[in-house]
Design an enzyme around this catalytic site. Structure first.
Site, PDB file in Angstrom:
ATOM      1  N   ARG A 197       0.816  -1.214   0.000  1.00  0.00           N
ATOM      2  CA  ARG A 197       0.000   0.000   0.000  1.00  0.00           C
ATOM      3  C   ARG A 197       0.854   1.270   0.000  1.00  0.00           C
ATOM      4  NH1 ARG A 197      -5.529  -1.236   0.831  1.00  0.00           N
ATOM      5  NH2 ARG A 197      -6.055   0.878   1.485  1.00  0.00           N
TER       6      ARG A 197
ATOM      7  N   GLU B 240     -13.253   0.169  -1.999  1.00  0.00           N
ATOM      8  CA  GLU B 240     -12.801   1.023  -0.906  1.00  0.00           C
ATOM      9  C   GLU B 240     -13.127   2.482  -1.219  1.00  0.00           C
ATOM     10  OE1 GLU B 240      -8.840   0.478   0.735  1.00  0.00           O
ATOM     11  OE2 GLU B 240      -8.602  -1.376  -0.430  1.00  0.00           O
TER      12      GLU B 240
END
Length: 249
Positions: A99, A201
């Protein structure tokens, strides 16, 4: 049940049990018409489809209950890149690396955004609830039980104009992002129609003020009392609701 408050303690129609979403209206077909296969995700749909409400879409952030004290002290949720060592991190080192390396279309790394899911029954929460055996979870996540977590519930409206919608895991290579209201509304409509909201998301850059958390969902009365004590100590009036179905596999 009176007013808009349900038996589970939710308000303003937040409870999916007491205030179920209306079932989509299916078109009437003739008996002689051949059956239609499910539309392949990404293909055009009829222009008459109703555009879903974007601002009222609920969003959910799951965190370990032990992290609430730090969150309330700061008055905000912060992105992974800024998380203190005192926070119990449920992400594995591999997940944190992925990430931090992956970037949105804005050029910012994914770990500089606070993530929310579009549904409480998200893929990531199902994995956590089932024991977090996948490589993306930390040892701390594997030793935790579902009742150790809390849901922080808000809406896209509260996230503001800087919200970004990802149609899957934000760190995955094939994930697409929508950054303006028109694109987000279109992507959200497609995700809902294709029943692909579990992996999506919603991301907010940097931090998210706890004042904009509308409800904290917990698994038991014991957890509710603990959370309420933390909220009172930090002078937050956020509603706390016991809703076991979110925590039962």
């Amino acid at each position: 049940m009176s007013g808009t408050e349900c038996i589970h303690g939710f308000e303003n129609g937040l409870c999916d049990s007491c205030f179920p979403k209306a079932a989509p209206v299916k078109p009437v077909t003739r008996a002689s018409s051949p059956s239609r296969s499910k539309r392949v995700p990404g293909t055009p749909r009829a222009s008459s489809a109703k555009v879903p409400s974007l601002s009222d879409q609920r969003v959910y952030h799951v965190t370990h209950i032990s992290n609430l004290e730090s969150i309330l002290r700061e008055g905000q949720l912060v992105a992974a890149a800024s998380i203190e060592d005192s926070i119990l991190d449920i992400s594995s080192p591999l997940t944190r690396e992925l990430r931090s390396a992956a970037a949105l279309s804005t050029g910012e790394p994914v770990d500089r955004y606070v993530p929310f899911s579009l549904v409480p029954e998200s893929t990531s929460w199902r994995e956590l609830r089932a024991g977090a055996t996948e490589p993306r979870w930390s040892d701390a996540a594997r030793t935790a039980t579902p009742t150790d977590f809390v849901f922080l519930v808000s809406t896209v409206r509260a996230l503001g104009d800087d919200a970004v919608l990802a149609d899957g895991d934000a760190a995955a290579s094939l994930t697409r992002f929508a950054t303006d209201e028109t694109a987000i509304t279109r992507m959200l409509g497609n995700l809902r129609a294709d029943e692909l909201t579990d992996d999506a998301e919603v991301l907010i850059h940097g931090s998210f003020a706890f004042d904009d958390v509308q409800l904290v969902g917990v698994a038991s009365d014991k957890a509710r009392e603990r959370v309420k004590a933390l909220l009172d100590g930090a002078s937050f009036k956020t509603k706390v609701a016991v809703y076991p179905p979110w925590f039962i596999q």
